[in-house]
Design a protein around this motif. Structure first.
Motif, mmCIF file in Angstrom:
data_model
loop_
_atom_site.group_PDB
_atom_site.id
_atom_site.type_symbol
_atom_site.label_atom_id
_atom_site.label_comp_id
_atom_site.label_asym_id
_atom_site.label_seq_id
_atom_site.Cartn_x
_atom_site.Cartn_y
_atom_site.Cartn_z
ATOM 1 N N GLN A 144 0.833 -1.211 0.000
ATOM 2 C CA GLN A 144 0.000 0.000 0.000
ATOM 3 C C GLN A 144 0.863 1.255 0.000
ATOM 4 O OE1 GLN A 144 -3.942 0.798 2.217
ATOM 5 N NE2 GLN A 144 -2.378 1.514 3.628
ATOM 6 N N LEU A 145 1.949 1.215 0.751
ATOM 7 C CA LEU A 145 2.842 2.372 0.820
ATOM 8 C C LEU A 145 3.455 2.670 -0.542
ATOM 9 C CD1 LEU A 145 4.019 4.387 2.906
ATOM 10 C CD2 LEU A 145 5.954 2.823 3.161
ATOM 11 N N THR A 146 3.846 1.618 -1.262
ATOM 12 C CA THR A 146 4.462 1.833 -2.576
ATOM 13 C C THR A 146 3.434 2.293 -3.611
ATOM 14 O OG1 THR A 146 4.181 -0.503 -3.191
ATOM 15 C CG2 THR A 146 6.256 0.107 -2.132
ATOM 16 N N ALA A 147 2.148 1.963 -3.371
ATOM 17 C CA ALA A 147 1.090 2.387 -4.308
ATOM 18 C C ALA A 147 0.542 3.766 -3.965
ATOM 19 C CB ALA A 147 -0.043 1.361 -4.300
ATOM 20 N N GLU A 152 -2.480 5.591 -11.051
ATOM 21 C CA GLU A 152 -2.599 4.552 -12.084
ATOM 22 C C GLU A 152 -2.767 3.166 -11.476
ATOM 23 O OE1 GLU A 152 0.684 5.835 -11.334
ATOM 24 O OE2 GLU A 152 0.020 7.662 -12.315
ATOM 25 N N THR A 153 -2.771 3.068 -10.152
ATOM 26 C CA THR A 153 -2.927 1.776 -9.491
ATOM 27 C C THR A 153 -4.146 1.049 -10.059
ATOM 28 O OG1 THR A 153 -1.953 2.613 -7.445
ATOM 29 C CG2 THR A 153 -3.279 0.621 -7.269
ATOM 30 N N THR A 154 -3.965 -0.227 -10.407
ATOM 31 C CA THR A 154 -5.068 -0.982 -10.998
ATOM 32 C C THR A 154 -5.984 -1.554 -9.916
ATOM 33 O OG1 THR A 154 -3.871 -3.083 -10.995
ATOM 34 C CG2 THR A 154 -3.585 -1.653 -12.933
ATOM 35 N N GLU A 155 -7.165 -1.940 -10.339
ATOM 36 C CA GLU A 155 -8.100 -2.559 -9.402
ATOM 37 C C GLU A 155 -7.532 -3.864 -8.846
ATOM 38 O OE1 GLU A 155 -12.712 -4.174 -9.334
ATOM 39 O OE2 GLU A 155 -12.098 -2.713 -10.856
ATOM 40 N N ASP A 156 -6.862 -4.641 -9.702
ATOM 41 C CA ASP A 156 -6.269 -5.898 -9.233
ATOM 42 C C ASP A 156 -5.200 -5.643 -8.178
ATOM 43 O OD1 ASP A 156 -7.878 -7.464 -10.805
ATOM 44 O OD2 ASP A 156 -6.391 -7.747 -12.398
ATOM 45 N N HIS A 157 -4.394 -4.613 -8.400
ATOM 46 C CA HIS A 157 -3.348 -4.261 -7.426
ATOM 47 C C HIS A 157 -3.989 -3.844 -6.099
ATOM 48 C CE1 HIS A 157 0.593 -1.804 -6.594
ATOM 49 N NE2 HIS A 157 0.381 -2.760 -5.703
ATOM 50 N N TYR A 158 -5.017 -3.043 -6.193
ATOM 51 C CA TYR A 158 -5.735 -2.610 -4.992
ATOM 52 C C TYR A 158 -6.303 -3.807 -4.235
ATOM 53 C CZ TYR A 158 -9.874 -1.068 -2.396
ATOM 54 O OH TYR A 158 -10.837 -0.895 -1.429
ATOM 55 N N LEU A 159 -6.906 -4.748 -4.946
ATOM 56 C CA LEU A 159 -7.472 -5.927 -4.288
ATOM 57 C C LEU A 159 -6.384 -6.782 -3.647
ATOM 58 C CD1 LEU A 159 -10.236 -6.911 -6.858
ATOM 59 C CD2 LEU A 159 -10.596 -6.101 -4.515
ATOM 60 N N THR A 232 -7.776 4.212 -3.442
ATOM 61 C CA THR A 232 -8.722 3.147 -3.116
ATOM 62 C C THR A 232 -9.665 2.917 -4.303
ATOM 63 O OG1 THR A 232 -10.157 4.779 -2.062
ATOM 64 C CG2 THR A 232 -8.579 3.608 -0.651
ATOM 65 N N LEU A 233 -10.521 1.904 -4.202
ATOM 66 C CA LEU A 233 -11.366 1.545 -5.348
ATOM 67 C C LEU A 233 -12.249 2.692 -5.831
ATOM 68 C CD1 LEU A 233 -12.167 -0.609 -7.373
ATOM 69 C CD2 LEU A 233 -13.918 -1.397 -5.757
ATOM 70 N N TYR A 239 -11.419 7.667 -11.611
ATOM 71 C CA TYR A 239 -10.322 8.046 -12.520
ATOM 72 C C TYR A 239 -10.510 7.375 -13.876
ATOM 73 C CZ TYR A 239 -5.551 8.742 -14.252
ATOM 74 O OH TYR A 239 -4.462 9.094 -14.997
ATOM 75 N N ALA A 240 -10.863 6.105 -13.869
ATOM 76 C CA ALA A 240 -11.039 5.374 -15.127
ATOM 77 C C ALA A 240 -12.217 5.913 -15.934
ATOM 78 C CB ALA A 240 -11.251 3.890 -14.837
ATOM 79 N N ARG A 241 -13.231 6.409 -15.250
ATOM 80 C CA ARG A 241 -14.451 6.855 -15.928
ATOM 81 C C ARG A 241 -14.465 8.350 -16.230
ATOM 82 N NH1 ARG A 241 -18.440 3.445 -11.780
ATOM 83 N NH2 ARG A 241 -17.767 1.359 -12.474
ATOM 84 N N GLY A 242 -13.488 9.088 -15.745
ATOM 85 C CA GLY A 242 -13.488 10.531 -15.885
ATOM 86 C C GLY A 242 -12.900 11.016 -17.203
#
Length: 319
Positions: A144-147, A152-159, A232-233, A239-242
């Motif tokens: 989490q600290l590195t993200a 640009e953090t992906t949803e998979d990375h977040y999960l 976070t998600l 961001y993806a939808r904007g």
């Protein structure tokens, strides 16, 4: 669940109070501030409720549930230092009162206490499960600290992050009940899956309500994740939808140059416009349903009902 495990939880609290003592007076003073500070004891209660689900009649789970709570409390102490948090459960954080060094060191003390309790239990399997969970939690926090501030953090990375930093301890807390009850691997895996899915749902809701709740309800500052640049998600979805102007806003906000109250209001407006909060809550419901489905083969009764209700409680915090 509180009613179901009340008698067992009394024994767990006795272990917690006994084992957080030290001749160094700052340790029980600081630890007690957080441990007695209004926490729901959700993780140790899961250990107790899962043991009840399996009709376990012994007492080993009392010390192990206390070990789970010590691991959780240690991570909270460390997290508040990393995040520079000022509020936890509606009270000033230990690092604000006693300083960062004391909080880190008392967190280390509680980690050590948890491992003492595991060793006293004598099961290498339990030790393997809880020590692995402690390792995964630390990896999740570093991940989490590195993200942080990387929009640009992906949803998979977040999960991956929340599966490690939150869900791993939920899973371990449930799984160890199957070990002490001497059930087979299939039961272990089922309870692990229940806890893991519940933990993911729990964190998804936490991340969603950071933007829409209030400090009294949440027990922490509203918009803390936003100001800390935690991607976070809800942020990932917005961001993806904007459009490009909105993405520029999110980049500036997560990098730390737009963190005023007006910027937080703008962020919340964008999240609502793109249904990012609603969709994050919907994802939480999906994981919550997975947790409930896992309980299907277990016998109906008060324990199963309490575990289902725990999922519903975790998600209802968003309303």
């Amino acid at each position: 669940m509180i009613q179901l495990v009340a008698a067992d939880l009394h024994h767990v609290n006795s272990v917690i109070l006994d084992r957080m003592q030290s001749d160094v007076s700052l340790i029980p003073e600081l630890a007690g501030h957080l441990i007695a500070g209004g926490g729901k004891r959700m993780r140790p209660m899961l250990t107790l409720a899962c043991a009840r689900l399996l009709d376990y009649g012994g007492a080993r789970h009392h010390k192990l549930a206390a070990a789970v709570e010590f691991i959780h409390t240690a991570t909270l102490l460390h997290d508040d230092v990393v995040d520079g948090s000022g509020l936890r459960r509606g009270r000033r954080t230990a690092n604000i009162i006693w300083g960062n060094p004391a909080s880190v060191l008392v967190g280390d003390f509680l980690f050590s206490r948890s491992f003492e309790l595991m060793v006293e239990d004598g099961s290498l399997k339990v030790l393997r499960i809880l020590s692995r969970a402690s390792n995964v939690i630390a990896e999740g926090e570093v991940n989490q600290l590195t993200a942080q501030r990387r929009v640009e953090t992906t949803e998979d990375h977040y999960l991956d992050i929340i599966s490690a930093k939150t869900a791993a301890l939920f899973a371990a807390a449930c799984r160890i009940a199957a070990v002490v009850a001497e059930r087979d691997d299939a039961v272990e895996q089922a309870l692990d899956s229940y806890g893991r899915n519940l933990g993911i749902a729990f964190q998804l809701i936490d991340d969603a309500i950071d933007y829409v709740s209030d400090a009294e309800t949440m027990g922490k500052g509203v918009g803390d994740d936003f100001r800390d640049g935690k991607v976070t998600l809800p942020v990932i979805l917005a961001y993806a939808r904007g459009d490009e102007a909105e993405r520029l806003f999110w980049r500036q906000a997560m990098e730390g140059s737009r963190t005023s109250d007006e910027d937080l209001a703008e962020a919340t407006s964008l999240l609502r416009r793109h249904r990012a909060i609603d969709d994050s809550i919907a994802r939480a419901r999906t994981y919550g349903q997975r947790a409930i489905d896992v309980l299907g083969p277990f016998p109906n009764g008060s324990a199963k009902a309490a575990l289902v209700e725990a999922v519903e409680f975790a998600i209802s915090r968003a309303y």
